[in-house]
Design a protein around this motif. Structure first.
Motif, PDB file in Angstrom:
ATOM      1  N   SER A 141      44.664  42.493  31.751  1.00 42.12           N
ATOM      2  CA  SER A 141      43.251  42.157  31.618  1.00 42.12           C
ATOM      3  C   SER A 141      43.088  40.792  30.957  1.00 42.12           C
ATOM      4  O   SER A 141      43.994  40.284  30.274  1.00 42.12           O
ATOM      5  N   ILE A 142      41.896  40.217  31.170  1.00 44.77           N
ATOM      6  CA  ILE A 142      41.589  38.877  30.684  1.00 44.77           C
ATOM      7  C   ILE A 142      40.373  38.952  29.762  1.00 44.77           C
ATOM      8  O   ILE A 142      39.368  39.583  30.087  1.00 44.77           O
ATOM      9  N   LEU A 143      40.486  38.296  28.625  1.00 39.50           N
ATOM     10  CA  LEU A 143      39.341  38.089  27.738  1.00 39.50           C
ATOM     11  C   LEU A 143      39.124  36.578  27.666  1.00 39.50           C
ATOM     12  O   LEU A 143      40.001  35.834  27.216  1.00 39.50           O
ATOM     13  N   ARG A 147      40.677  41.706  38.539  1.00 41.82           N
ATOM     14  CA  ARG A 147      41.354  42.430  37.470  1.00 41.82           C
ATOM     15  C   ARG A 147      40.310  42.678  36.381  1.00 41.82           C
ATOM     16  O   ARG A 147      39.218  42.111  36.430  1.00 41.82           O
ATOM     17  N   PRO A 148      40.585  43.496  35.366  1.00 41.38           N
ATOM     18  CA  PRO A 148      39.621  43.690  34.281  1.00 41.38           C
ATOM     19  C   PRO A 148      39.393  42.379  33.523  1.00 41.38           C
ATOM     20  O   PRO A 148      40.348  41.761  33.046  1.00 41.38           O
ATOM     21  N   ALA A 154      30.154  40.099  28.014  1.00 44.85           N
ATOM     22  CA  ALA A 154      29.822  40.666  29.324  1.00 44.85           C
ATOM     23  C   ALA A 154      31.123  41.102  29.991  1.00 44.85           C
ATOM     24  O   ALA A 154      32.189  40.519  29.744  1.00 44.85           O
ATOM     25  N   PHE A 155      31.043  42.126  30.844  1.00 44.09           N
ATOM     26  CA  PHE A 155      32.229  42.715  31.464  1.00 44.09           C
ATOM     27  C   PHE A 155      32.090  42.730  32.984  1.00 44.09           C
ATOM     28  O   PHE A 155      30.981  42.820  33.507  1.00 44.09           O
ATOM     29  N   ASN A 156      33.237  42.687  33.670  1.00 44.59           N
ATOM     30  CA  ASN A 156      33.176  42.922  35.114  1.00 44.59           C
ATOM     31  C   ASN A 156      33.340  44.413  35.398  1.00 44.59           C
ATOM     32  O   ASN A 156      33.569  45.218  34.488  1.00 44.59           O
ATOM     33  N   LYS A 157      33.239  44.790  36.650  1.00 49.47           N
ATOM     34  CA  LYS A 157      33.209  46.205  37.017  1.00 49.47           C
ATOM     35  C   LYS A 157      34.560  46.896  36.862  1.00 49.47           C
ATOM     36  O   LYS A 157      34.637  48.142  36.896  1.00 49.47           O
ATOM     37  N   LEU A 158      35.634  46.139  36.688  1.00 49.96           N
ATOM     38  CA  LEU A 158      36.963  46.735  36.590  1.00 49.96           C
ATOM     39  C   LEU A 158      37.362  47.084  35.159  1.00 49.96           C
ATOM     40  O   LEU A 158      38.416  47.687  34.940  1.00 49.96           O
ATOM     41  N   ILE A 159      36.540  46.715  34.192  1.00 49.35           N
ATOM     42  CA  ILE A 159      36.797  47.105  32.800  1.00 49.35           C
ATOM     43  C   ILE A 159      36.533  48.599  32.660  1.00 49.35           C
ATOM     44  O   ILE A 159      35.449  49.090  33.007  1.00 49.35           O
TER      45      ILE A 159
END
Length: 268
Positions: free
Chosen positions: A91-93, A111-112, A132-137
């Motif tokens: 995952s990426i932050l 990817r998350p 904010a998050f994408n749908k894969l988180i």
């Protein structure tokens, strides 16, 4: 989380590392840092916090979380450079101002991904962050990232498009307050006070005013008017600010920063 890698080693990266290590959120030996060319900077951070220097991108293998913390203008090149070495589940932050989740997905694949805009007050556990998050988180990652950011201040979840405003307000906000203190110091010394005395007065004044806003259930306008006696010194100062279009200056400041964040999103 066993292995966290920072791509970029600037002020925000250091603020997060300092806050997380200080608050035992992460163990320094699990943190790796890299940047494009400044080896001295890496050595400084490694010595100061006990974190590891990334010797090469092949060490990205086995990472649990990659934190993008380069300058926005370098983001696309940095992502392209690390892409071959990132495993699909990682995952990426991102703490990149203006760089959208869609852009990150274009360069690093789906990817998350979480985008966060903290500020340098994370160093002392006082950051104001938007995320904010994408749908894969997934739910576990969502809770984990919120917890990590709450360890260095407050965090508010927003729609991704609103991160431009968060960047302009709280991301850049400390610089504007420091700039204000610089102005107070300049004029204060004109009256014969030392810079040290002016700074001490202003630090307490800002801290006290912030605590009033936090603790007293009253609007800023009400609190301002309580300080502003008719015909008094404060009123004279407010009139001078109004004459110089103070509200317009602040509005232009925030709008310019918000607009620049949108330009960075477009690659400008």
């Amino acid at each position: 989380m066993q292995k966290i890698i920072f791509i970029g080693a600037g002020s925000i990266a250091e603020a997060l590392i300092h806050g997380w290590v200080e608050n035992n959120v992460i163990q320094p030996e699990s943190v790796y840092i890299s940047n494009r060319s400044n080896q001295q900077r890496l050595q400084q951070l490694s010595s100061k916090y006990g974190v590891q220097q990334l010797e090469g991108y092949e060490q990205l293998t086995g990472a649990d979380l990659i934190i993008l913390a380069v300058k926005p203008k370098d983001a696309r090149l940095a992502m392209d450079a690390i892409k071959p070495f990132i495993e699909p589940h990682v995952s990426i932050l991102s703490v990149l101002a203006g760089i959208s989740i869609a852009t990150i997905e274009d360069h690093l694949g789906e990817r998350p991904i979480a985008r966060v805009m903290p500020n340098t007050s994370a160093t002392i556990g006082m950051s104001a962050s938007g995320i904010a998050f994408n749908k894969l988180i997934n739910d576990v990652q969502h809770a984990q990232y919120i917890q990590m950011l709450e360890a260095v201040g407050i965090v508010i979840e927003v729609e991704e498009d609103k991160l431009h405003a968060v960047t302009a307000l709280s991301g850049s906000g400390p610089a504007y307050l420091y700039y204000l203190v610089e102005a107070f110091e300049r004029v204060g010394t004109e009256f014969g006070l030392s810079k040290e005395i002016v700074r001490e007065l202003m630090i307490q004044t800002i801290a006290g005013s912030a605590e009033m806003l936090k603790s007293v259930n009253e609007e800023p306008e009400v609190l301002r008017k309580k300080v502003t006696s008719p015909g008094g010194t404060t009123e004279a100062g407010i009139k001078a600010l109004d004459a110089m279009a103070f509200n317009d200056a602040i509005a232009n400041c925030i709008r310019s920063a918000e607009n620049r964040s949108r330009e960075l999103a477009r690659g400008e």
